[in-house]
Enzyme design. Structure first.
Site, PDB file in Angstrom:
ATOM      1  N   PHE A  39      -3.515   5.470  12.556  1.00  0.00           N
ATOM      2  CA  PHE A  39      -3.831   4.751  11.326  1.00  0.00           C
ATOM      3  C   PHE A  39      -2.764   3.714  11.010  1.00  0.00           C
ATOM      4  CE2 PHE A  39      -6.533   8.409  10.592  1.00  0.00           C
ATOM      5  CZ  PHE A  39      -7.600   7.897   9.853  1.00  0.00           C
ATOM      6  N   ASP A  40      -3.209   2.508  10.708  1.00  0.00           N
ATOM      7  CA  ASP A  40      -2.336   1.541  10.064  1.00  0.00           C
ATOM      8  C   ASP A  40      -2.064   2.061   8.654  1.00  0.00           C
ATOM      9  OD1 ASP A  40      -1.046  -1.024   9.555  1.00  0.00           O
ATOM     10  OD2 ASP A  40      -2.812  -1.475   8.346  1.00  0.00           O
ATOM     11  N   LEU A  41      -1.005   1.559   8.019  1.00  0.00           N
ATOM     12  CA  LEU A  41      -0.666   2.056   6.681  1.00  0.00           C
ATOM     13  C   LEU A  41      -1.070   1.085   5.577  1.00  0.00           C
ATOM     14  CD1 LEU A  41       0.626   4.444   5.193  1.00  0.00           C
ATOM     15  CD2 LEU A  41       2.829   3.259   5.369  1.00  0.00           C
TER      16      LEU A  41
END
Length: 240
Positions: A9-11
């Site tokens: 996951f990107d944040l």
């Protein structure tokens, strides 16, 4: 539809609302330095910041240069000279005060964490991203946090992904997907690294014809049927 085991996951603007964090951090920074944050100032900063992040993703500048330049260049535009690196550090400290999620993000992570190995893959500052995960309660759900500052590379560079893959036990690219809001960093980067990609694209931007994401979603809630293997979202095979 394939079964995934590893979810990257990107944040920012995938799980945590960066715009909300910025709405807190920018006024505090400019107030601390007694400089009015007018709409003109805000737009000048946003333009400079966006250009620098694009240059970073394209490998034209380093992360350190971005952090040194963005506020120095903004203040210089208005005839002021400042220590850009010091202001950037102050700005990032204010960012950690925000606890605003992208809609449905925390519920999603809570729900899927027992069944998948979750990892964060983020461009930016390691200390800032780790602190933001701690204050929002996300940290316990993730096996590891990979930030460009630590890897020495940034998305979409393949060495960034190589660094990540080498540090995931029993990693299998065929069972891995990256989820992110940035087409240039997450989708192009993930595709170049040989893994499936899921583009969180609420504003329905156009993808480059040569590189299509595996999936496109408007909201994080649409990730559930992908992971469950439902037929409500079909895998993209070349056209959307």
């Amino acid at each position: 539809m394939k079964q995934y085991e590893f979810l990257l996951f990107d944040l920012d603007d995938t799980l945590l609302d960066f715009n909300a964090a910025e709405q807190i951090a920018l006024p505090k920074l400019f107030e601390a330095h007694q400089f009015p944050l007018t709409e003109e100032v805000r737009q000048v900063y946003k333009g400079i910041n966006a250009e620098l992040w694009q240059a970073l993703e394209e490998g034209q500048i380093t992360r350190e240069e971005l952090m040194e330049i963005r506020f120095a260049k903004t203040f210089e535009y208005f005839g002021e000279k400042v220590d850009g690196r010091a202001l950037d550090a102050e700005f990032r400290s204010y960012l950690t005060e925000s606890k605003v999620f992208v809609e449905g993000a925390f519920e999603l992570i809570q729900s899927i964490a027992p069944n998948y190995e979750l990892y964060i893959t983020s461009n930016g500052s390691s200390d800032t991203q780790v602190k933001r995960m701690q204050v929002t309660g996300l940290a316990p759900y993730f096996k590891q946090v990979f930030v460009s500052e630590d890897t020495g590379y940034q998305k979409p560079m393949k060495p960034f992904f190589d660094y990540v893959f080498e540090r995931i036990p029993q990693f299998d690219s065929a069972k891995t997907m990256i989820i992110g809001d940035s087409y240039s960093a997450d989708i192009i980067g993930g595709a170049g690294a040989g893994i499936d990609t899921c583009w969180l694209n609420p504003t329905r931007k156009e993808a480059h014809a040569m590189i299509q994401p595996t999936y496109v979603i408007d909201t994080l809630s649409q990730l559930y049927p992908i992971l469950e293997g439902a037929n409500s979202l079909q895998k993209i095979t070349g056209k959307q």
